[in-house]
Design an enzyme around this catalytic site. Structure first.
Site, PDB file in Angstrom:
ATOM      1  N   LYS A  78       0.858  -1.194   0.000  1.00 38.86           N
ATOM      2  CA  LYS A  78       0.000   0.000   0.000  1.00 38.86           C
ATOM      3  C   LYS A  78       0.880   1.225   0.000  1.00 38.86           C
ATOM      4  O   LYS A  78       1.788   1.357   0.827  1.00 38.86           O
ATOM      5  CB  LYS A  78      -0.895   0.011   1.252  1.00 38.86           C
ATOM      6  CG  LYS A  78      -1.941   1.126   1.203  1.00 38.86           C
ATOM      7  CD  LYS A  78      -3.097   0.720   0.318  1.00 38.86           C
ATOM      8  CE  LYS A  78      -4.057   1.856   0.037  1.00 38.86           C
ATOM      9  NZ  LYS A  78      -3.576   2.809  -0.982  1.00 38.86           N
ATOM     10  N   LYS A 102       4.694   2.859   8.572  1.00 38.88           N
ATOM     11  CA  LYS A 102       3.462   3.601   8.841  1.00 38.88           C
ATOM     12  C   LYS A 102       2.270   2.661   8.994  1.00 38.88           C
ATOM     13  O   LYS A 102       1.479   2.777   9.940  1.00 38.88           O
ATOM     14  CB  LYS A 102       3.221   4.595   7.705  1.00 38.88           C
ATOM     15  CG  LYS A 102       2.113   5.593   7.941  1.00 38.88           C
ATOM     16  CD  LYS A 102       1.943   6.503   6.728  1.00 38.88           C
ATOM     17  CE  LYS A 102       3.220   7.240   6.384  1.00 38.88           C
ATOM     18  NZ  LYS A 102       3.056   8.161   5.235  1.00 38.88           N
ATOM     19  N   LYS A 114       5.401   1.850  -2.897  1.00 41.05           N
ATOM     20  CA  LYS A 114       5.370   3.226  -3.404  1.00 41.05           C
ATOM     21  C   LYS A 114       5.706   3.199  -4.875  1.00 41.05           C
ATOM     22  O   LYS A 114       6.386   2.293  -5.369  1.00 41.05           O
ATOM     23  CB  LYS A 114       6.387   4.099  -2.662  1.00 41.05           C
ATOM     24  CG  LYS A 114       6.034   5.578  -2.656  1.00 41.05           C
ATOM     25  CD  LYS A 114       4.943   5.897  -1.651  1.00 41.05           C
ATOM     26  CE  LYS A 114       4.703   7.394  -1.553  1.00 41.05           C
ATOM     27  NZ  LYS A 114       3.751   7.719  -0.472  1.00 41.05           N
ATOM     28  N   THR A 198      -5.143  13.011   5.462  1.00 40.84           N
ATOM     29  CA  THR A 198      -3.763  13.128   5.932  1.00 40.84           C
ATOM     30  C   THR A 198      -3.612  14.369   6.807  1.00 40.84           C
ATOM     31  O   THR A 198      -3.011  14.318   7.888  1.00 40.84           O
ATOM     32  CB  THR A 198      -2.787  13.176   4.749  1.00 40.84           C
ATOM     33  OG1 THR A 198      -3.017  12.050   3.899  1.00 40.84           O
ATOM     34  CG2 THR A 198      -1.349  13.143   5.245  1.00 40.84           C
ATOM     35  N   ASN A 229      -3.033  19.410  -0.152  1.00 37.88           N
ATOM     36  CA  ASN A 229      -4.057  18.696   0.598  1.00 37.88           C
ATOM     37  C   ASN A 229      -3.687  18.509   2.065  1.00 37.88           C
ATOM     38  O   ASN A 229      -4.544  18.627   2.952  1.00 37.88           O
ATOM     39  CB  ASN A 229      -4.312  17.318  -0.036  1.00 37.88           C
ATOM     40  CG  ASN A 229      -5.125  17.419  -1.309  1.00 37.88           C
ATOM     41  OD1 ASN A 229      -5.762  18.434  -1.571  1.00 37.88           O
ATOM     42  ND2 ASN A 229      -5.086  16.371  -2.115  1.00 37.88           N
ATOM     43  N   SER A 357      -7.560   5.452   3.362  1.00 33.71           N
ATOM     44  CA  SER A 357      -7.422   4.598   2.178  1.00 33.71           C
ATOM     45  C   SER A 357      -7.821   3.161   2.516  1.00 33.71           C
ATOM     46  O   SER A 357      -8.457   2.469   1.709  1.00 33.71           O
ATOM     47  CB  SER A 357      -5.983   4.633   1.667  1.00 33.71           C
ATOM     48  OG  SER A 357      -5.737   5.798   0.917  1.00 33.71           O
TER      49      SER A 357
END
Length: 424
Positions: A78, A102, A114, A198, A229, A357
């Site tokens: 992820k 994380k 990523k 976030t 954002n 997410s």
């Protein structure tokens, strides 16, 4: 004898070097699990792809893209996809590794991954951007999927790009697969609350940290680097809590207003002009002057490597909230700790995005969607609980929150690795 790999000796200032030093610091707290620690220092899989597209003028352009899966012991990969001219393999490796940490820190059933393309998307037309996105998705399609690896937005990517990725993957597999990406438009299986998640996570962890250190948010002065954002949502939430946003910096420049920037005017200005530069409600600051701002809270929410040793010595904030990934260099971390500045690290501070997410992914599988209030309540509960556990470890071992976060996360990752064993 272990074979040497090209990334075992990375460049000294690379994000991957920063990540490796963070892992080394946590080894004394892993006990018998340290036997498996090299698992954390080697990505499971790194894919480099060529992305040829036809430009609007008829010429053929080639771009280099990446998808890195750092660790999949706890679940599918992820992590986001970024479009930026400075994207490198080492950077994407580090970002994937931080996603492993994380996800484990907030106890989500994911590994870390990523992606990125080395490109300046501002130089492409909308059709060129679509062609590049679809070709990239087709190239990495061999390793992504709803149960394999789930991309999401990152720097310079957005719900439209996620829609193109989802559609391309679906066309290539012959069935609509909404769960292959998160951060999608709402009507394509996206989740309410995702855009500001976030930034909300930054606020929630900042609120909890401020409470623990006896810092009143009402009237606290806040400086924010990055107004997208993450930084934008964080600014709004802190302002709603009574804090004053006294300084803001982005790629266009920096501005300051000791009485607090008027966000009701600033946010539309940023949307219209592409950044804070020229905003009439604040005085212009030099980019280095920004780091000398008198404030209680500093939020770096742009790119990695922003708080250097020199800036750490000058920083006046009592609390640093890492909205960006890897914004503080290891040497700067030590300086801030010695100065008594509390740092809430990226791997917990900005985990709100991946948490929502996860909610989106779950909703896509069930085809049952929650209200935004439900999303925010679930997010707050997970973030507060995760930070509480990390703080307990920090107090127990008398270590920084960053090392404590890595200790909690690495223990979970390596326990999964040990229990799964090695195959064959």
């Amino acid at each position: 004898m272990t074979a040497e790999l090209s990334y075992v000796h990375p460049s000294p200032e690379s994000p991957w070097t920063t990540y490796l030093s963070q892992v080394d610091r946590v080894l004394p707290y892993l006990g018998e699990l340290s036997r498996w620690a090299d698992t954390l220092k080697r990505p499971k899989r790194a894919l480099i792809v060529d992305i040829p597209i036809e430009l609007d003028n008829g010429t053929i352009a080639h771009y280099e893209g990446y998808r890195v899966q750092h660790n999949l012991s706890r679940g599918p990969g992820k992590g986001g996809v970024r479009y930026h001219p400075d994207v490198t393999l080492e950077e994407v490796m580090a970002l994937a590794a931080w996603m492993s940490i994380k996800n484990a820190a907030v106890n989500l059933p994911y590994g870390g991954a990523k992606g990125g393309i080395r490109v300046d998307p501002k130089l492409l037309s909308i059709k060129e951007l679509e062609r590049m996105t679809r070709r990239y998705t087709s190239e990495i399609g061999i390793i992504i999927g709803p149960q394999q690896d789930i991309p999401a937005p990152d720097v310079n990517t957005n719900p439209q790009i996620m829609a193109w990725m989802m559609d391309t993957y679906s066309m290539n597999t012959g069935a609509t697969a909404t769960g292959v990406v998160t951060g999608k438009p709402i009507h394509l299986g996206g989740s309410l609350g995702r855009v500001k998640a976030t930034g909300r996570g930054v606020f929630v962890t900042g609120r909890e940290a401020a409470r623990r250190m006896g810092l009143e948010l009402d009237g606290a002065r806040v400086a924010v680097q990055g107004t997208g954002n993450v930084g934008g949502a964080a600014m709004e939430l802190f302002a709603q809590a009574g804090a004053k946003i006294v300084a803001a910096q982005d790629h266009t420049g920096a501005i300051y207003n000791g009485h607090g920037l008027d966000l009701a005017a600033l946010m539309p200005w940023i949307k219209e002009h592409g950044g804070v530069a020229g905003f009439p409600g604040g005085e212009r600051l030099g980019n280095e002057e920004f780091w000398d701002t008198d404030c209680e809270i500093m939020i770096p929410a742009a790119l990695e490597g922003q708080i250097t040793a020199d800036r750490a010595r000058r920083l006046k904030a009592k609390l640093v909230l890492e909205g960006a990934n890897g914004p503080t260099l290891p040497g700067a971390d030590d300086i801030l700790a010695d100065r008594g500045v509390l740092v809430v690290p990226d791997v917990i501070c900005n985990a709100g995005g991946v948490t929502v997410s996860y909610f989106e992914w779950v909703q896509d599988f069930s085809s049952f969607f929650w209200t935004e209030d439900e999303i925010n309540l679930r997010l707050d509960k997970i973030m507060v609980g995760a930070l509480k556990r990390i703080w307990e470890v920090a107090d127990q071992h008398r270590i920084t929150l960053r090392t404590a976060t890595f200790a909690v996360a690495c223990e979970r990752i390596l326990e999964a690795r040990r229990e799964r064993g090695l195959y064959p």
